[in-house]
Design a protein around this motif. Sequence first.
Motif, PDB file in Angstrom:
ATOM      1  N   SER A  18       0.841  -1.204   0.000  1.00 51.77           N
ATOM      2  CA  SER A  18       0.000   0.000   0.000  1.00 51.77           C
ATOM      3  C   SER A  18       0.875   1.252   0.000  1.00 51.77           C
ATOM      4  O   SER A  18       0.595   2.230  -0.715  1.00 51.77           O
ATOM      5  N   GLY A  19       1.943   1.222   0.792  1.00 57.26           N
ATOM      6  CA  GLY A  19       2.866   2.350   0.797  1.00 57.26           C
ATOM      7  C   GLY A  19       3.550   2.533  -0.548  1.00 57.26           C
ATOM      8  O   GLY A  19       3.797   3.662  -0.989  1.00 57.26           O
ATOM      9  N   ALA A  20       3.860   1.415  -1.230  1.00 63.51           N
ATOM     10  CA  ALA A  20       4.479   1.490  -2.554  1.00 63.51           C
ATOM     11  C   ALA A  20       3.539   2.148  -3.555  1.00 63.51           C
ATOM     12  O   ALA A  20       3.980   2.908  -4.436  1.00 63.51           O
ATOM     13  N   ALA A  21       2.242   1.869  -3.420  1.00 64.30           N
ATOM     14  CA  ALA A  21       1.261   2.504  -4.311  1.00 64.30           C
ATOM     15  C   ALA A  21       1.250   4.017  -4.097  1.00 64.30           C
ATOM     16  O   ALA A  21       1.172   4.796  -5.061  1.00 64.30           O
ATOM     17  N   SER A  22       1.326   4.431  -2.847  1.00 59.56           N
ATOM     18  CA  SER A  22       1.374   5.868  -2.555  1.00 59.56           C
ATOM     19  C   SER A  22       2.670   6.479  -3.085  1.00 59.56           C
ATOM     20  O   SER A  22       2.679   7.607  -3.616  1.00 59.56           O
ATOM     21  N   MET A  23       3.765   5.728  -2.952  1.00 60.74           N
ATOM     22  CA  MET A  23       5.049   6.201  -3.466  1.00 60.74           C
ATOM     23  C   MET A  23       4.966   6.434  -4.964  1.00 60.74           C
ATOM     24  O   MET A  23       5.441   7.467  -5.476  1.00 60.74           O
ATOM     25  N   TRP A  24       4.372   5.478  -5.693  1.00 61.84           N
ATOM     26  CA  TRP A  24       4.288   5.609  -7.139  1.00 61.84           C
ATOM     27  C   TRP A  24       3.367   6.759  -7.547  1.00 61.84           C
ATOM     28  O   TRP A  24       3.617   7.450  -8.528  1.00 61.84           O
ATOM     29  N   SER A  25       2.293   6.972  -6.785  1.00 58.99           N
ATOM     30  CA  SER A  25       1.373   8.065  -7.132  1.00 58.99           C
ATOM     31  C   SER A  25       2.066   9.422  -7.012  1.00 58.99           C
ATOM     32  O   SER A  25       1.747  10.356  -7.750  1.00 58.99           O
ATOM     33  N   GLU A  26       3.035   9.531  -6.100  1.00 52.35           N
ATOM     34  CA  GLU A  26       3.780  10.786  -5.960  1.00 52.35           C
ATOM     35  C   GLU A  26       4.974  10.857  -6.910  1.00 52.35           C
ATOM     36  O   GLU A  26       5.458  11.944  -7.219  1.00 52.35           O
ATOM     37  N   HIS A  27       5.450   9.693  -7.372  1.00 48.34           N
ATOM     38  CA  HIS A  27       6.597   9.641  -8.294  1.00 48.34           C
ATOM     39  C   HIS A  27       6.219   8.740  -9.469  1.00 48.34           C
ATOM     40  O   HIS A  27       6.662   7.588  -9.541  1.00 48.34           O
ATOM     41  N   PRO A  28       5.404   9.225 -10.381  1.00 48.63           N
ATOM     42  CA  PRO A  28       4.874   8.368 -11.458  1.00 48.63           C
ATOM     43  C   PRO A  28       5.945   7.787 -12.382  1.00 48.63           C
ATOM     44  O   PRO A  28       5.711   6.763 -13.015  1.00 48.63           O
ATOM     45  N   LEU A  29       7.110   8.410 -12.465  1.00 49.04           N
ATOM     46  CA  LEU A  29       8.191   7.863 -13.282  1.00 49.04           C
ATOM     47  C   LEU A  29       9.067   6.891 -12.497  1.00 49.04           C
ATOM     48  O   LEU A  29       9.986   6.284 -13.057  1.00 49.04           O
ATOM     49  N   GLY A  30       8.779   6.749 -11.208  1.00 51.36           N
ATOM     50  CA  GLY A  30       9.579   5.893 -10.354  1.00 51.36           C
ATOM     51  C   GLY A  30      10.583   6.701  -9.560  1.00 51.36           C
ATOM     52  O   GLY A  30      10.908   7.846  -9.910  1.00 51.36           O
TER      53      GLY A  30
END
Length: 445
Positions: free
Chosen positions: A281-293
């Motif tokens: 779930s935290g990884a999903a939030s991370m990706w939403s803030e950094h869409p390019l990774g």
Amino acid sequence: MLRRGLLALVIIYLPNALHVPLETGIPGLNLSNVLFVMVLAAIVFGGKDRAFSSAARAALAPALLGWSLALTIGFLLALATLPIDFMADFTYWKNAWFYPLFYFVFRNCREDFTGTRQLIIVLLLVAVIAGLEAVREGLDYGIANYAETRRASGPFGVDYRNANRAGVFYAMFLPMLVALALFLHKQRLWRIAAFIGAAILAVAIMVTFSRQSYLIGILALSLLLLRRNIIIALLASVLMLSSLSLLPDAVTQRVEETEQSTAAGDAELDTSTASRFEIWSGAASMWSEHPLGVGINRFKRYIGQYTSYAGYDAHNFYVLTIAELGPLGLLTLLWVLWRLWRLCTGFRATAARSGNSEAVALSLGFSVSVIAMALGNVYGSPFLEGAVMANFWILCGLLERYFALTAGHRSLRFSGKTDEPHDPIGNRFVLAARASPGRTQPQRK
């Protein structure tokens, strides 16, 4: 012969690198890299390749090239957004794309059919010996009761922390041996040897106490039994269910710990399983803030901002990939998996045409091994681990060579047929020559 010896040495060394703690003294350069260069030199000067023409393209080449490109973009992104330790990042990036190169090396290793077959045998034998090491550890620890710190890791680690990776390795190679035991015809000794090897790997999986590996192993066995005979599969299922009580208590204890009861009597997941869902779930939030990774080797640096598990791995390579490399990375990873499956399809088609039970067994075993590898990265992330994955890439290359040689030479098809024309019917029956003149001449190919 020297080249074949070097190739065998690479197969033996890669899963056992921890047992040979030699350092080159050059940052970013390890013994695996040195062996790679030596083998590459032996191949380049090894003469003409009889399996592939110079224009023949490796089946996995486009997908692996795309994956390497995504890793490179992730490497540059990590340096641009959060520069920390260039040498550590460079080594991580280099190792990420380095180990799949062994696929190309062994695909084009210049070995003939016999040499290629011998290298496949060496590879499977190395897997079994690695399994024996885990079995020995498990017996030393004792399997009466489960303890987190008493899990076998075999040659993949010095303690329990690498037990899951060891379990994935054993689960990947288990289908190869099971398939040989089930599908080889008129080769009783080889089937017995394969059965013993499969039994060793099955026990090795048990003593790693890796629940994902339990599931993968059972699924692999079920798929191969169904392919062999549905009646045999049903009988085996009944036998396995009736034998559950014979398993060591530690194994059943480990599985039962997945779901625990609270003081109020409610069921909840154990800490290890529950933590994974929170991390994802935290990884999903991370990706939403950094869409390019966030860039390669940065997940552990960022995950603490979104969960209480600072410094933790993603425990899922697909989640890790989209978090670090973005959609481009995930798409290229899925492309690699798709090309692997297409490679399996080609192997099975070639084996069906060959009429060779060994080829059929290898093609089916490898197909299930690819499934096992893909599943092994759902609950963990060993995809970039050289000790775990290097011999898998080697297996891909050796089997592509094996089936190219099988398809290219009818004498290797074991069907009892040769390229020699049949004796014309007119040579055996003189009157037939007058009745059907066209049938008296051998057919040209």
